[in-house]
Each structure stands twice: as structure tokens, then as C-alpha cells.
Scaffold this motif. Structure first.
Motif, PDB file in Angstrom:
ATOM      1  N   TRP A  15       0.827  -1.208   0.000  1.00 47.21           N
ATOM      2  CA  TRP A  15       0.000   0.000   0.000  1.00 47.21           C
ATOM      3  C   TRP A  15       0.865   1.263   0.000  1.00 47.21           C
ATOM      4  O   TRP A  15       0.631   2.210  -0.734  1.00 47.21           O
ATOM      5  CB  TRP A  15      -0.916  -0.001   1.215  1.00 47.21           C
ATOM      6  CG  TRP A  15      -1.827   1.207   1.263  1.00 47.21           C
ATOM      7  CD1 TRP A  15      -3.028   1.367   0.659  1.00 47.21           C
ATOM      8  CD2 TRP A  15      -1.572   2.432   1.954  1.00 47.21           C
ATOM      9  NE1 TRP A  15      -3.539   2.614   0.911  1.00 47.21           N
ATOM     10  CE2 TRP A  15      -2.665   3.288   1.711  1.00 47.21           C
ATOM     11  CE3 TRP A  15      -0.515   2.884   2.746  1.00 47.21           C
ATOM     12  CZ2 TRP A  15      -2.733   4.567   2.242  1.00 47.21           C
ATOM     13  CZ3 TRP A  15      -0.601   4.168   3.274  1.00 47.21           C
ATOM     14  CH2 TRP A  15      -1.691   4.984   3.019  1.00 47.21           C
ATOM     15  N   SER A  17       3.990   1.498  -1.024  1.00 50.57           N
ATOM     16  CA  SER A  17       4.657   1.600  -2.323  1.00 50.57           C
ATOM     17  C   SER A  17       3.712   2.166  -3.362  1.00 50.57           C
ATOM     18  O   SER A  17       4.076   3.006  -4.170  1.00 50.57           O
ATOM     19  CB  SER A  17       5.150   0.215  -2.748  1.00 50.57           C
ATOM     20  OG  SER A  17       5.689   0.263  -4.046  1.00 50.57           O
ATOM     21  N   TYR A  18       2.446   1.731  -3.340  1.00 48.39           N
ATOM     22  CA  TYR A  18       1.412   2.217  -4.260  1.00 48.39           C
ATOM     23  C   TYR A  18       1.239   3.726  -4.121  1.00 48.39           C
ATOM     24  O   TYR A  18       1.296   4.462  -5.091  1.00 48.39           O
ATOM     25  CB  TYR A  18       0.104   1.485  -3.951  1.00 48.39           C
ATOM     26  CG  TYR A  18      -1.128   2.106  -4.536  1.00 48.39           C
ATOM     27  CD1 TYR A  18      -1.584   1.772  -5.812  1.00 48.39           C
ATOM     28  CD2 TYR A  18      -1.859   3.045  -3.798  1.00 48.39           C
ATOM     29  CE1 TYR A  18      -2.728   2.338  -6.338  1.00 48.39           C
ATOM     30  CE2 TYR A  18      -2.996   3.607  -4.323  1.00 48.39           C
ATOM     31  CZ  TYR A  18      -3.431   3.246  -5.587  1.00 48.39           C
ATOM     32  OH  TYR A  18      -4.560   3.820  -6.100  1.00 48.39           O
ATOM     33  N   SER A  19       1.071   4.195  -2.869  1.00 51.84           N
ATOM     34  CA  SER A  19       0.837   5.620  -2.645  1.00 51.84           C
ATOM     35  C   SER A  19       2.045   6.445  -3.071  1.00 51.84           C
ATOM     36  O   SER A  19       1.913   7.456  -3.755  1.00 51.84           O
ATOM     37  CB  SER A  19       0.524   5.873  -1.170  1.00 51.84           C
ATOM     38  OG  SER A  19      -0.640   5.173  -0.793  1.00 51.84           O
ATOM     39  N   THR A  21       4.357   5.710  -5.187  1.00 49.53           N
ATOM     40  CA  THR A  21       4.569   5.656  -6.629  1.00 49.53           C
ATOM     41  C   THR A  21       3.650   6.631  -7.343  1.00 49.53           C
ATOM     42  O   THR A  21       4.090   7.365  -8.238  1.00 49.53           O
ATOM     43  CB  THR A  21       4.339   4.224  -7.151  1.00 49.53           C
ATOM     44  OG1 THR A  21       5.234   3.335  -6.486  1.00 49.53           O
ATOM     45  CG2 THR A  21       4.566   4.145  -8.634  1.00 49.53           C
ATOM     46  N   ALA A  22       2.386   6.687  -6.972  1.00 51.81           N
ATOM     47  CA  ALA A  22       1.454   7.630  -7.581  1.00 51.81           C
ATOM     48  C   ALA A  22       1.922   9.060  -7.329  1.00 51.81           C
ATOM     49  O   ALA A  22       1.906   9.909  -8.229  1.00 51.81           O
ATOM     50  CB  ALA A  22       0.046   7.412  -7.035  1.00 51.81           C
ATOM     51  N   TYR A  25       5.041   9.794  -9.485  1.00 53.86           N
ATOM     52  CA  TYR A  25       4.719  10.071 -10.883  1.00 53.86           C
ATOM     53  C   TYR A  25       4.057  11.438 -11.037  1.00 53.86           C
ATOM     54  O   TYR A  25       4.270  12.143 -12.027  1.00 53.86           O
ATOM     55  CB  TYR A  25       3.814   8.981 -11.445  1.00 53.86           C
ATOM     56  CG  TYR A  25       4.544   7.722 -11.842  1.00 53.86           C
ATOM     57  CD1 TYR A  25       5.626   7.769 -12.713  1.00 53.86           C
ATOM     58  CD2 TYR A  25       4.144   6.481 -11.341  1.00 53.86           C
ATOM     59  CE1 TYR A  25       6.299   6.616 -13.077  1.00 53.86           C
ATOM     60  CE2 TYR A  25       4.811   5.313 -11.691  1.00 53.86           C
ATOM     61  CZ  TYR A  25       5.891   5.392 -12.565  1.00 53.86           C
ATOM     62  OH  TYR A  25       6.552   4.245 -12.922  1.00 53.86           O
ATOM     63  N   LYS A  47       0.406   7.056 -15.941  1.00 55.26           N
ATOM     64  CA  LYS A  47       0.775   6.086 -14.908  1.00 55.26           C
ATOM     65  C   LYS A  47       0.059   6.393 -13.599  1.00 55.26           C
ATOM     66  O   LYS A  47      -0.347   5.472 -12.872  1.00 55.26           O
ATOM     67  CB  LYS A  47       2.290   6.089 -14.713  1.00 55.26           C
ATOM     68  CG  LYS A  47       3.046   5.522 -15.919  1.00 55.26           C
ATOM     69  CD  LYS A  47       4.548   5.664 -15.760  1.00 55.26           C
ATOM     70  CE  LYS A  47       5.282   5.127 -16.984  1.00 55.26           C
ATOM     71  NZ  LYS A  47       6.752   5.323 -16.916  1.00 55.26           N
ATOM     72  N   LEU A  51      -2.618   3.855 -11.538  1.00 54.54           N
ATOM     73  CA  LEU A  51      -2.484   3.536 -10.121  1.00 54.54           C
ATOM     74  C   LEU A  51      -3.661   4.056  -9.287  1.00 54.54           C
ATOM     75  O   LEU A  51      -3.995   3.471  -8.255  1.00 54.54           O
ATOM     76  CB  LEU A  51      -1.173   4.127  -9.578  1.00 54.54           C
ATOM     77  CG  LEU A  51       0.105   3.472 -10.105  1.00 54.54           C
ATOM     78  CD1 LEU A  51       1.313   4.352  -9.780  1.00 54.54           C
ATOM     79  CD2 LEU A  51       0.270   2.087  -9.498  1.00 54.54           C
ATOM     80  N   ASP A  52      -4.267   5.144  -9.760  1.00 58.09           N
ATOM     81  CA  ASP A  52      -5.355   5.765  -8.983  1.00 58.09           C
ATOM     82  C   ASP A  52      -6.472   6.192  -9.935  1.00 58.09           C
ATOM     83  O   ASP A  52      -6.686   7.377 -10.178  1.00 58.09           O
ATOM     84  CB  ASP A  52      -4.805   6.973  -8.214  1.00 58.09           C
ATOM     85  CG  ASP A  52      -5.848   7.598  -7.302  1.00 58.09           C
ATOM     86  OD1 ASP A  52      -6.871   6.946  -7.035  1.00 58.09           O
ATOM     87  OD2 ASP A  52      -5.642   8.746  -6.878  1.00 58.09           O
TER      88      ASP A  52
END
Length: 269
Positions: A15, A17-19, A21-22, A25, A47, A51-52
Motif C-alpha cells: 500500500w 509503495s502504491y501511494s 509511486t502515484a 509520478y 501512470k 495507479l489511482d
């Protein structure tokens, strides 16, 4: 229990890493956007969207980037997605309206400006853009109403006075147009369009000396615009300044104004 704890930590790590990364970018996309690397920004914002997909930021930023590379239909699509996610996002309606104007969907643009203003009644730039659109649609009275609202919201807007004056002149309210141009020039002494519009109004009223003063100012501010030189030349001819007037017409011709050729044939032979 140890396995459960490990699983929870793994999920938290995914989670996080997801946040990040968004966000990363988004940051790199904005860096590219402000460096005018719009194609690179579009790739990064795409991108972000992957992701979002339920957030507005990626679509909004990608739409702005597309607008700047003149991909107006693509911008409309992305702004529409923002509106789908957040139907009360006034800036998305406004921005979609500007994109629709670029592809000459004037009625669609008008509807979007109307919606933006309905959501935010003091949305100054939306009134200004809607006023300009109404001029293009020949709704001059509607344009006057919108520029009046801009002036009400920000009395120091020289361009709002200029455009309202222009709208009045198009309705043959020459004195009202002159009054607004006076206000514009008081606020911005080098407002070239205000001088041009005021000169045109004075010309229509037969005040050729006053018109010449204003056309002189437009040429002083920009010596290489054929229209300014042409109008000054015609006004000089009406004041019997034939030699100087013809010199202006020759210059306007050399600057590419075809109408000057006919005027030269009629008055300067």
C-alpha cells in the motif's frame, strides 16, 4: 500469529509503495509539465491514472498537458472524466469549455462556462471567457453583462473594460464604448486594443482628429501591425494629410494588407 503479522506488514508495504509511486509520478509529471515537456508529462500522468483511476488529479493534469500540445479532443475527454468523478469541480467545466472553444464547439463551450459559473457564482475568469465567447457568437449584450460582472468582481481589470467597450461599439453605442476604453487606458496606459477601439469609435462619430490621435498611439506601441497603419492612413486622408496618409497605406501594403492596395489605387495615384 507470526505468519499473520508478516502478511499484514507485506500488505502495508504494498500500500505504501502504491501511494508513493502515484505521488512520485505526479511530482515528475508536474516537473515535466512546468518544463514544457508535455509529452513526458502525459506519460507520467497516465501512470498516475493507472495507479489511482478514481482520483481526479491524474486526469486533470493529463488534460492540461494535452491542451498545451493542442490535443483538444483528448483534453475534452480527460476533463469529462474529471467531471464524471467530481460533478461539482467548476475548474474542470471551465477548462473543458476552453478546449471546446478551440475545436469550435461554441455551444458546448457555452454550456460548460454556464455550469462552472452555476457552481461558483464568483468565478471571474469564467465570466471573462464566456464574454469573449459571446462576442464570437455575436451576442454582444450578453458579453456586456459578463464583462460587467468581471468588473464588479475585480474593478482593476483593464481588459474587461476594453472588451466591454468593444461590445458596446459593435452595438453602435460609441460613447459608451469610448467611456469604457478611457477606463481601460487609465488602468493600463499602453493598452493597445483600448486605443484601437476608442479610435474606431471616434472615427464612426466623425471625430477624425481624435481618431488619429488614438491610431498614432497604436502605431507608436507597435509599428509593424498593418491594421494600425492602414487605419491611420485612411484617417489622415480624411483630414487632407494626403502625402502622409499615402505613405501609411504603402507601408500597410508592404506589411501584407490587401485592402491597402485598393485604397492606394483610389487615393494615391
Amino acid at each position: 500469529m507470526k505468519t499473520l503479522t508478516t502478511t499484514i506488514l507485506t500488505l502495508l508495504s504494498i500500500w505504501t509503495s502504491y501511494s508513493q509511486t502515484a505521488q512520485d509520478y505526479t511530482k515528475t509529471g508536474l516537473d515535466k509539465y512546468y518544463s514544457a515537456d508535455y509529452e513526458g508529462a502525459i506519460k507520467d500522468f497516465t501512470k498516475v491514472i493507472a495507479l489511482d483511476p478514481t482520483g481526479t488529479g491524474g486526469y486533470l493534469n493529463r488534460a492540461n498537458s494535452k491542451f498545451n500540445i493542442q490535443n483538444y479532443y483528448g483534453a475534452v475527454s480527460d476533463y469529462s472524466k474529471v467531471i464524471e468523478i467530481d460533478p461539482n469541480f467548476e475548474f474542470a467545466f471551465y477548462s473543458r469549455g476552453t478546449s471546446k472553444e478551440e475545436v469550435e464547439d461554441f455551444q458546448g463551450a457555452l454550456l460548460d462556462y454556464n455550469k462552472a459559473i452555476k457552481i461558483e457564482p464568483d468565478f471571474e475568469i469564467a465570466y471573462f471567457k464566456r464574454g469573449s465567447l459571446k462576442i464570437n457568437m455575436e451576442d454582444y449584450r450578453g458579453a456586456i453583462e459578463d464583462y460587467t460582472k468581471v468588473i464588479e468582481l475585480r474593478s482593476g481589470d483593464s481588459n474587461a473594460y476594453t472588451n466591454r467597450g468593444y461590445s458596446k461599439i459593435l452595438l453602435n453605442d460609441f460613447y459608451g464604448g469610448i467611456e469604457d476604453c478611457n477606463s481601460a487606458i487609465e488602468l493600463e496606459p499602453n493598452n493597445i486594443n483600448a486605443y484601437l477601439n476608442r479610435g474606431n469609435a471616434k472615427f464612426e462619430l466623425g471625430n477624425y482628429k481624435g481618431a488619429l490621435e488614438d491610431y498614432n498611439k497604436t502605431v507608436e506601441l507597435d509599428t509593424n501591425v498593418a491594421l494600425y497603419v492602414y487605419k491611420r492612413g485612411l484617417t489622415k486622408l480624411l483630414l487632407n494629410q494626403n502625402n502622409s496618409g499615402c505613405l501609411d497605406l504603402y507601408k500597410a501594403r508592404d506589411l501584407g494588407m490587401e485592402m491597402a492596395i485598393n485604397a492606394i489605387e483610389n487615393f494615391c495615384k
